[in-house]
Write an enzyme that holds these catalytic residues in place. Structure first.
Site: not given
Length: 291
Positions: A135, A109, A140, A204, A163
């Site tokens: 990650y 964000y 997202r 993962i 990841k």
């Protein structure tokens, strides 16, 4: 620190009041280790609905998972956020709970620069002795950790893995440039086999809640040189890889996998708002998907 090749990003079971169901959580951990062959579990990641868990709930889940796993698998705590100080706080809390490592999502964000993300991850890594897994999930977070920044971070002693959800191309570049001790995990079930083919170490996973044992066979077939067998297993798993996120339209994780687990007799409950449960047509699709 080796977390193994098959890591499950575990859902958080809720009761009818959407409070953590500890009895089911214990059963789920046993099931993922014993039946689905998980080498490690991520607790309080996005699949565990981390945005709607309190710090106290996270701390309790970290301790519970460590105690329940009892050395049968590694426990990785999801402690990343878009606030560096808060991530450090959660990471120290996880370390005190006895986890084996932490997973740190790229700051979402507020859209930091590459230098900002580098300093964010570096500050958290320097605040803990735990192994750190980066990650990168641009879909997202709204930002993407570049190959160059990932390789800079890979030089930090306790940043041991990433990841990666950006692209197979980026995985390839990271594998080529990182120290041999730094490993790359796919964060997309559907890319498990391609990731292995370009030098990735494992996955993962979300689908491993449902087909973990098959995924373990896929990975073992590939690493043992049985590539044709791996391709066949991948083809049989692929509908589940895709269907848990598109049933048949896009559904936010972990809505579908929780429905699938309920069908398999694990009453993991619903999801907390702002997520909502599957519709009847989506439920029918999932029922057919998992047989």
């Amino acid at each position: 620190m080796c977390f193994g090749r098959l890591i499950t990003a575990m859902v958080t079971p809720f009761d009818e009041q959407l409070e953590i169901d500890w009895e089911v959580a214990g059963s789920l951990i046993d099931y993922l280790i014993e039946e689905q062959k998980s080498d490690s579990l991520v607790v309080c990641g996005t699949t565990g609905e981390s945005p709607t868990l309190t710090d106290r709930e996270k701390e309790d889940l970290f301790r519970f998972a460590v105690e329940r796993a009892a050395g049968r698998c590694k426990i990785i705590a999801g402690t990343g956020s878009n606030d560096t100080r808060h991530s450090i706080h959660l990471t120290k809390m996880a370390e005190q709970a006895g986890v084996d490592g932490v997973l740190l999502v790229a700051p979402y964000y507020n859209k930091p620069s590459q230098e900002g993300m580098y300093r964010h991850f570096k500050a958290i890594a320097e605040a803990t002795s735990l192994p750190v897994v980066l990650y990168n999930v641009p879909g997202r977070t709204g930002v993407s950790l570049s190959t160059e920044t990932t390789l800079r971070l890979a030089q930090i002693q306790n940043i041991v893995a990433t990841k990666e959800c950006a692209s197979v191309e980026q995985m390839t570049e990271i594998v080529a440039g990182a120290p041999e001790s730094f490993v790359v995990y796919s964060g997309d079930d559907a890319v498990t086999l391609p990731a292995l083919a370009v030098g990735g170490y494992g996955i993962i996973s979300v689908a491993s809640h449902i087909i973990g044992a098959e995924m373990k066979r896929l990975i073992e077939a590939y690493t043992e040189g049985r590539t044709a067998d791996a391709a066949k297993i991948n083809a049989s798993c692929y509908p589940v890889f895709k269907g848990l996120f598109h049933c048949p339209h896009p559904v936010p994780n972990p809505v579908a996998v929780k429905a699938a687990l309920r069908m398999k007799g694990l009453p993991v409950g619903g999801v907390r708002l702002p997520l909502v449960d599957v519709t009847d047509p989506e439920l029918d699709f999932i029922r057919k998907l998992i047989g």
